[in-house]
Design a protein around this motif. Structure first.
Motif, PDB file in Angstrom:
ATOM      1  N   SER A   8       0.845  -1.192   0.000  1.00 54.13           N
ATOM      2  CA  SER A   8       0.000   0.000   0.000  1.00 54.13           C
ATOM      3  C   SER A   8       0.879   1.240   0.000  1.00 54.13           C
ATOM      4  O   SER A   8       1.838   1.339   0.770  1.00 54.13           O
ATOM      5  N   ALA A   9       0.539   2.186  -0.862  1.00 55.23           N
ATOM      6  CA  ALA A   9       1.208   3.486  -0.837  1.00 55.23           C
ATOM      7  C   ALA A   9       0.579   4.412   0.186  1.00 55.23           C
ATOM      8  O   ALA A   9       1.146   5.463   0.496  1.00 55.23           O
ATOM      9  N   VAL A  10      -0.594   4.038   0.693  1.00 46.28           N
ATOM     10  CA  VAL A  10      -1.321   4.880   1.659  1.00 46.28           C
ATOM     11  C   VAL A  10      -1.815   4.008   2.822  1.00 46.28           C
ATOM     12  O   VAL A  10      -3.014   3.846   3.037  1.00 46.28           O
ATOM     13  N   PRO A  11      -0.918   3.425   3.597  1.00 45.27           N
ATOM     14  CA  PRO A  11      -1.338   2.452   4.611  1.00 45.27           C
ATOM     15  C   PRO A  11      -2.363   3.016   5.601  1.00 45.27           C
ATOM     16  O   PRO A  11      -2.233   4.139   6.081  1.00 45.27           O
ATOM     17  N   LEU A  12      -3.366   2.210   5.869  1.00 48.30           N
ATOM     18  CA  LEU A  12      -4.294   2.470   6.965  1.00 48.30           C
ATOM     19  C   LEU A  12      -4.057   1.372   7.985  1.00 48.30           C
ATOM     20  O   LEU A  12      -4.237   0.186   7.689  1.00 48.30           O
ATOM     21  N   ALA A  13      -3.641   1.763   9.178  1.00 46.26           N
ATOM     22  CA  ALA A  13      -3.310   0.778  10.206  1.00 46.26           C
ATOM     23  C   ALA A  13      -3.824   1.247  11.549  1.00 46.26           C
ATOM     24  O   ALA A  13      -3.772   2.438  11.864  1.00 46.26           O
ATOM     25  N   ILE A  14      -4.324   0.304  12.346  1.00 44.49           N
ATOM     26  CA  ILE A  14      -4.793   0.588  13.703  1.00 44.49           C
ATOM     27  C   ILE A  14      -3.671   0.265  14.675  1.00 44.49           C
ATOM     28  O   ILE A  14      -3.164  -0.862  14.704  1.00 44.49           O
ATOM     29  N   GLY A  15      -3.272   1.246  15.470  1.00 47.15           N
ATOM     30  CA  GLY A  15      -2.168   1.047  16.399  1.00 47.15           C
ATOM     31  C   GLY A  15      -2.587   0.642  17.792  1.00 47.15           C
ATOM     32  O   GLY A  15      -1.891  -0.117  18.465  1.00 47.15           O
ATOM     33  N   THR A  16      -3.741   1.129  18.259  1.00 44.42           N
ATOM     34  CA  THR A  16      -4.206   0.781  19.603  1.00 44.42           C
ATOM     35  C   THR A  16      -5.709   0.536  19.592  1.00 44.42           C
ATOM     36  O   THR A  16      -6.453   1.182  18.854  1.00 44.42           O
ATOM     37  N   VAL A  17      -6.126  -0.397  20.421  1.00 44.04           N
ATOM     38  CA  VAL A  17      -7.544  -0.649  20.698  1.00 44.04           C
ATOM     39  C   VAL A  17      -7.697  -0.678  22.211  1.00 44.04           C
ATOM     40  O   VAL A  17      -6.945  -1.364  22.907  1.00 44.04           O
ATOM     41  N   ASP A  18      -8.666   0.067  22.734  1.00 46.43           N
ATOM     42  CA  ASP A  18      -8.854   0.186  24.176  1.00 46.43           C
ATOM     43  C   ASP A  18     -10.338  -0.006  24.472  1.00 46.43           C
ATOM     44  O   ASP A  18     -11.183   0.755  23.979  1.00 46.43           O
ATOM     45  N   ILE A  19     -10.655  -1.031  25.253  1.00 44.22           N
ATOM     46  CA  ILE A  19     -12.055  -1.364  25.536  1.00 44.22           C
ATOM     47  C   ILE A  19     -12.226  -1.576  27.029  1.00 44.22           C
ATOM     48  O   ILE A  19     -11.434  -2.274  27.668  1.00 44.22           O
ATOM     49  N   GLY A  20     -13.270  -0.988  27.586  1.00 48.90           N
ATOM     50  CA  GLY A  20     -13.622  -1.235  28.980  1.00 48.90           C
ATOM     51  C   GLY A  20     -12.757  -0.474  29.945  1.00 48.90           C
ATOM     52  O   GLY A  20     -12.007   0.427  29.583  1.00 48.90           O
ATOM     53  N   GLY A  21     -12.890  -0.840  31.228  1.00 51.93           N
ATOM     54  CA  GLY A  21     -12.143  -0.165  32.262  1.00 51.93           C
ATOM     55  C   GLY A  21     -12.159  -0.918  33.574  1.00 51.93           C
ATOM     56  O   GLY A  21     -11.379  -0.626  34.475  1.00 51.93           O
ATOM     57  N   TRP A  22     -13.076  -1.901  33.683  1.00 53.82           N
ATOM     58  CA  TRP A  22     -13.196  -2.675  34.917  1.00 53.82           C
ATOM     59  C   TRP A  22     -13.641  -4.079  34.561  1.00 53.82           C
ATOM     60  O   TRP A  22     -14.617  -4.266  33.837  1.00 53.82           O
ATOM     61  N   ARG A  23     -12.950  -5.098  35.078  1.00 51.48           N
ATOM     62  CA  ARG A  23     -13.222  -6.457  34.613  1.00 51.48           C
ATOM     63  C   ARG A  23     -14.567  -6.991  35.061  1.00 51.48           C
ATOM     64  O   ARG A  23     -15.063  -7.974  34.508  1.00 51.48           O
ATOM     65  N   ALA A  24     -15.162  -6.373  36.062  1.00 52.21           N
ATOM     66  CA  ALA A  24     -16.461  -6.841  36.530  1.00 52.21           C
ATOM     67  C   ALA A  24     -17.610  -5.982  35.991  1.00 52.21           C
ATOM     68  O   ALA A  24     -18.701  -5.982  36.553  1.00 52.21           O
ATOM     69  N   ALA A  25     -17.342  -5.257  34.915  1.00 47.81           N
ATOM     70  CA  ALA A  25     -18.386  -4.427  34.308  1.00 47.81           C
ATOM     71  C   ALA A  25     -18.366  -4.617  32.797  1.00 47.81           C
ATOM     72  O   ALA A  25     -17.300  -4.732  32.177  1.00 47.81           O
ATOM     73  N   VAL A  26     -19.569  -4.678  32.207  1.00 49.82           N
ATOM     74  CA  VAL A  26     -19.669  -4.708  30.750  1.00 49.82           C
ATOM     75  C   VAL A  26     -19.009  -3.441  30.200  1.00 49.82           C
ATOM     76  O   VAL A  26     -19.279  -2.335  30.699  1.00 49.82           O
ATOM     77  N   PRO A  27     -18.132  -3.559  29.205  1.00 49.99           N
ATOM     78  CA  PRO A  27     -17.430  -2.381  28.695  1.00 49.99           C
ATOM     79  C   PRO A  27     -18.392  -1.312  28.180  1.00 49.99           C
ATOM     80  O   PRO A  27     -19.173  -1.565  27.259  1.00 49.99           O
ATOM     81  N   ALA A  28     -18.324  -0.138  28.778  1.00 50.79           N
ATOM     82  CA  ALA A  28     -19.201   0.960  28.375  1.00 50.79           C
ATOM     83  C   ALA A  28     -18.473   1.982  27.514  1.00 50.79           C
ATOM     84  O   ALA A  28     -19.074   2.967  27.089  1.00 50.79           O
ATOM     85  N   ARG A  29     -17.216   1.763  27.290  1.00 51.51           N
ATOM     86  CA  ARG A  29     -16.454   2.669  26.438  1.00 51.51           C
ATOM     87  C   ARG A  29     -15.436   1.860  25.650  1.00 51.51           C
ATOM     88  O   ARG A  29     -14.981   0.793  26.083  1.00 51.51           O
ATOM     89  N   GLY A  30     -15.101   2.357  24.499  1.00 47.09           N
ATOM     90  CA  GLY A  30     -14.087   1.723  23.666  1.00 47.09           C
ATOM     91  C   GLY A  30     -13.560   2.716  22.663  1.00 47.09           C
ATOM     92  O   GLY A  30     -14.234   3.698  22.312  1.00 47.09           O
ATOM     93  N   SER A  31     -12.352   2.484  22.219  1.00 48.15           N
ATOM     94  CA  SER A  31     -11.765   3.369  21.208  1.00 48.15           C
ATOM     95  C   SER A  31     -10.709   2.612  20.427  1.00 48.15           C
ATOM     96  O   SER A  31     -10.184   1.586  20.878  1.00 48.15           O
ATOM     97  N   LEU A  32     -10.437   3.106  19.258  1.00 46.07           N
ATOM     98  CA  LEU A  32      -9.310   2.606  18.474  1.00 46.07           C
ATOM     99  C   LEU A  32      -8.632   3.805  17.830  1.00 46.07           C
ATOM    100  O   LEU A  32      -9.277   4.804  17.492  1.00 46.07           O
ATOM    101  N   SER A  33      -7.311   3.718  17.705  1.00 45.55           N
ATOM    102  CA  SER A  33      -6.533   4.817  17.137  1.00 45.55           C
ATOM    103  C   SER A  33      -5.596   4.267  16.077  1.00 45.55           C
ATOM    104  O   SER A  33      -5.085   3.144  16.189  1.00 45.55           O
TER     105      SER A  33
END
Length: 368
Positions: A204-229
């Motif tokens: 690819s001359a124009v790479p699209l790549a995901i460097g980080t994925v961040d989901i949740g915040g507490w292991r005893a809770a359904v993840p209410a937030r998430g992001s990817l960068s």
């Protein structure tokens, strides 16, 4: 040699998110002595490095600088200490040979290349008028005249938390984040197939790549937030706003098929203004000199493009003819077991020395 404290520069003041500006400085050195009034050729290398987050994957201590098996090992070896060494040795060899160049040569060793580009922006305040600049990045010895740009982005997704003993009362952001991840990956594949350049014969001359994925915040809770960068490449000549619109439309297409996301749409954030693509004509002196440098060092002509963002884009935006050249393979940059072959550094030394001599040819008096 001159020291340029970042804190005293307009560039550092405008780059508000650059860390530790009061503790850092650029170094600017000159071949033999500074000769103001002569045309100026600049060699640019950056001395900052990316952090080590994966020390367990290294075979050696990351900052060892070990020499083994024909390589120098360690963080920064290829990005860009090897190129800097080659440039300094090239100038030293010319000095020992008694070469008097018809132009002034400055070597600027800058900080902040891996973040905001503040170091090179700052040196432009000191050295704005240049015949051209050679930017030392690992190009495997190729003369790079064109590069795709890039945008950094973050996509934020909101769900609803619930106790993990009754997860059905929550809305899990995990699957939604990965649906967006997959859609963006498809967008990257489509752009790779449609946007090509013979000077960038990469997947690819124009790479699209995901460097980080961040989901949740507490292991005893359904993840209410998430992001990817990640990052999305920009082809030379491509409008930055069109690229933003394409990525945003991709995320919106995922949201349109999900009842929760219709009412709680993901947010696309742009994490930088974008590094624009850039190009220098092959007819420019900096390109011709480096190409002749390769051939006078016994190598074939090799003019290519690159997909990595670097300070060359800043210099081209300032109207300065710029080419990227340096020893080493880009695949080792930012990675575990970063290294550079000593033979590549020595070859680059020859090329840079010959390139500066070839640049002198433009100053020879015309024959009657």
């Amino acid at each position: 040699m001159e020291r340029q404290e970042l804190a005293t520069t307009a560039a550092a003041i405008s780059a508000g998110d650059e860390p530790r500006v009061t503790e850092r400085e650029n170094l600017i050195g000159y071949y033999r002595v500074h000769r103001p009034g002569l045309p100026l050729v600049v060699i640019n290398g950056h001395i900052d490095v990316v952090p080590v987050f994966d020390e367990g994957q290294w075979d050696r201590e990351p900052y060892s600088g070990d020499r083994a098996d024909g390589f120098v090992h360690g963080r920064g070896a290829v990005d860009t200490k090897g190129g800097i060494a080659a440039a300094l040795w090239a100038l030293d060899s010319l000095d020992q040979a008694g070469v008097e160049l018809p132009f002034d040569v400055a070597v600027e060793l800058v900080v902040g290349e891996e973040t905001t580009g503040v170091g090179t922006r700052a040196t432009l305040e000191r050295l704005p008028n240049r015949l051209g600049t050679i930017v030392l990045e690992p190009t495997s010895g190729a003369v790079v005249t064109v590069a795709s740009g890039l945008l950094f982005f973050t996509v934020e997704v909101t769900g609803r938390a619930a106790h993990t003993s009754v997860p059905w009362y929550g809305v899990d952001t995990g699957p939604k984040v990965f649906q967006i991840y997959q859609a963006l990956t498809r967008l990257g594949d489509e752009r790779a197939a449609a946007l090509t350049d013979v000077r960038m014969p990469f997947p690819s001359a124009v790479p699209l790549a995901i460097g980080t994925v961040d989901i949740g915040g507490w292991r005893a809770a359904v993840p209410a937030r998430g992001s990817l960068s990640g990052r999305i490449g920009i082809m030379p000549g491509e409008n930055v706003e069109d690229v933003r619109a394409a990525l945003t439309a991709c995320v919106e297409s995922v949201a349109a098929a999900d009842p929760w996301l219709v009412d709680h749409p993901p947010v696309v954030c742009w994490d930088n203004e974008g590094l624009r693509s850039w190009e220098t004509p092959e007819s420019d002196q900096v390109v011709i000199a480096l190409d002749r440098g390769r051939r006078r060092a016994g190598l074939d002509s090799r003019i290519e493009g690159m997909t990595a963002g670097c300070d060359a884009g800043i210099l081209r935006d300032a109207g300065i003819p710029t080419a990227v050249f340096g020893p080493g393979d880009m695949r080792y940059a930012h990675s575990p077991n970063e290294k550079i072959a000593e033979a590549d550094v020595l070859e680059a030394t020859q090329v840079i020395a010959h390139a500066l001599l070839a640049w002198s040819d433009f100053f020879e008096p015309e024959q009657s």
